[in-house]
Design a protein around this motif. Sequence first.
Motif, short mmCIF file in Angstrom:
data_model
loop_
_atom_site.label_atom_id
_atom_site.label_comp_id
_atom_site.label_asym_id
_atom_site.label_seq_id
_atom_site.Cartn_x
_atom_site.Cartn_y
_atom_site.Cartn_z
N GLY A 61 -5.83 -11.02 -1.90
CA GLY A 61 -6.60 -11.09 -0.58
C GLY A 61 -7.78 -9.81 -0.53
O GLY A 61 -7.73 -9.25 0.62
N LEU A 62 -8.33 -9.43 -1.70
CA LEU A 62 -8.97 -8.23 -1.63
C LEU A 62 -10.18 -8.24 -0.72
O LEU A 62 -10.72 -7.29 -0.27
CB LEU A 62 -9.41 -7.86 -3.13
N GLY A 63 -10.62 -9.36 -0.34
CA GLY A 63 -11.65 -9.76 0.44
C GLY A 63 -11.29 -9.67 1.90
O GLY A 63 -12.44 -9.85 2.48
N GLY A 64 -10.16 -9.55 2.29
CA GLY A 64 -9.51 -9.73 3.60
C GLY A 64 -9.84 -8.25 4.33
O GLY A 64 -10.16 -7.25 3.87
N ALA A 65 -9.62 -8.39 5.81
CA ALA A 65 -10.11 -7.26 6.50
C ALA A 65 -9.01 -6.35 6.47
O ALA A 65 -9.19 -5.18 6.67
CB ALA A 65 -10.19 -7.58 8.01
N ASP A 66 -7.78 -6.59 6.20
CA ASP A 66 -6.85 -5.53 5.99
C ASP A 66 -6.81 -4.79 4.62
O ASP A 66 -7.32 -5.46 3.62
CB ASP A 66 -5.43 -6.22 6.11
N ARG A 67 -6.34 -3.63 4.45
CA ARG A 67 -6.15 -2.94 3.21
C ARG A 67 -4.98 -3.63 2.32
O ARG A 67 -4.06 -4.33 2.73
CB ARG A 67 -5.69 -1.43 3.23
N PRO A 68 -5.26 -3.62 0.92
CA PRO A 68 -4.32 -4.13 0.34
C PRO A 68 -2.81 -4.02 0.68
O PRO A 68 -2.43 -3.14 0.66
CB PRO A 68 -4.80 -3.88 -1.10
N ASP A 69 -1.89 -5.08 0.50
CA ASP A 69 -0.48 -4.61 0.70
C ASP A 69 0.12 -3.92 -0.38
O ASP A 69 0.05 -4.50 -1.46
CB ASP A 69 0.10 -6.12 0.76
N GLU A 70 0.91 -2.82 -0.08
CA GLU A 70 1.36 -2.06 -1.24
C GLU A 70 2.48 -2.87 -2.12
O GLU A 70 2.54 -2.66 -3.34
CB GLU A 70 2.02 -0.93 -0.62
N THR A 71 3.14 -3.72 -1.43
CA THR A 71 4.40 -4.38 -2.18
C THR A 71 3.75 -5.59 -3.18
O THR A 71 4.20 -5.41 -4.39
CB THR A 71 5.15 -5.23 -1.14
N ARG A 72 2.62 -5.94 -2.70
CA ARG A 72 1.94 -6.99 -3.65
C ARG A 72 1.27 -6.11 -4.84
O ARG A 72 1.27 -6.73 -5.92
CB ARG A 72 0.91 -7.96 -2.57
N LEU A 73 0.61 -5.05 -4.58
CA LEU A 73 -0.06 -4.24 -5.62
C LEU A 73 0.93 -3.84 -6.72
O LEU A 73 1.02 -3.91 -7.80
CB LEU A 73 -0.73 -3.11 -4.94
N ALA A 74 2.25 -3.37 -5.82
CA ALA A 74 3.28 -2.84 -6.83
C ALA A 74 3.71 -4.03 -7.87
O ALA A 74 4.13 -3.87 -8.90
CB ALA A 74 4.40 -2.32 -6.34
#
Length: 451
Positions: A61-74
């Motif tokens: 969800g890179l286009g979402g308002a929140d910063r990317p979730d660290e767990t999903r990135l990892a």
Amino acid sequence: MERLGTGIGWRPEIADAVERMPGIDWVEAVAENVCPGHLPESLRRLRERGVTVIPHGVSLGLGGADRPDETRLAALAERAEALGSPLVTEHIAFVRAGGLLTASPRLEAGHLLPVPRTRDALDVLCENIRIAQDALPVPLAVENIAALIAWPGEEMTEGQFLYDLADRTGVRLLIDVANLHTNHVNRAEDPAKALAELPLEAIAYVHVAGGFERDGVWHDSHAHPVPEAVLDILTDLASRVSPPGVLLERDENFPEPAELERELGAIRGALEKGRTRRESPTGRPATALQDSTEPDASEAPQSSTVVEPPADTTAARQRLALAQTALLSALVAGTPVPEGFDRVRLGVQARALAGKRADVVAKVAPELPHILGQSYRPAFLAYAQRHPMTGGYRQDALDFAGHLLSTGHPENPTARRHLHTWHRDRSSPTPPPPRPTTRLARATRKVLLRR
């Protein structure tokens, strides 16, 4: 950029066929469906043969308002390393909304939804992509998505939006020509204009897929043959630049391997047709690109803004969060349609989201359609109208089963007993204890072994 060649989307249903297909240089696997510690044997064998495997994410969800979730990135980084991939890919989309920024319940779309092409959305997206780039061990490429709906008050075309995004972040682009066709039918956007505005030198690779049209709306199904209109856009792209790689996507309704091979042949034919035009002195204007080099000024968007976003995107995130939450709530929770949106088209999108949700839940919990029979789909669609998804699909399946049981359904006693057992076993934090007959059999076996 590494030359990838011709590839196909790897799916478990066609894994054996993919291994046997001639001329497959690389494959792409849905990142969330791959466990790094237990790679499918098919992917292992392909890697051993030198076939490149690229993880394709769908939930950041890179286009979402929140910063990317660290767990999903990892998790995405772990998959890239496990597969030895030269890059990873994701989408320019939002997939969830609500939460802390709006002081409202978190909502999940279960689908890729378009971001508004505005300065606020671009600032947030650029920062999110930089965060992702810093967390990933390999380069990132992001994909343009298909859309049924258009945001009111957009400030840029798709080509301009992608040009500025690549220019400000250095991110690579995954161009989906099928999605350009979808947006042409659904949003009256000219694919040729989008290609003329793109930074072609930033292309990592290209997606090609099929779909179908119903009542004037194109559905990007990935379950139908690639139409000629999509191949024509691929030819146009190949007449402008030599793409490093092209991949055929198919997610459902898998045909015989011979049919997939014919589609790959048609893709190669479209690329060759475009190459001939590109190299012909009369086939393309003299300013056309010959390869993945710097774009000609005549093909760059005239209004591109090459400026860094403000150091603090808090206000932009807040505005974007409110807008995305209002839209997603209208789609999945039945709240009023935000001003400026097409009500009819939002209705089409809402039904499509509910239908996809029912289909995916049936895949992750196949016992539910088996227990409920023909009543599964209408029961789930009725449930979805009043119960938006707030977690993943597996949790959605549990919530649906729990709702049925709490309301006295199903009425058939046998089906209700089976559903209760399924729900109890799946919702327990530990595996269910063996049944009495199983315990008795185990105890008897131990006694006999002692003797």
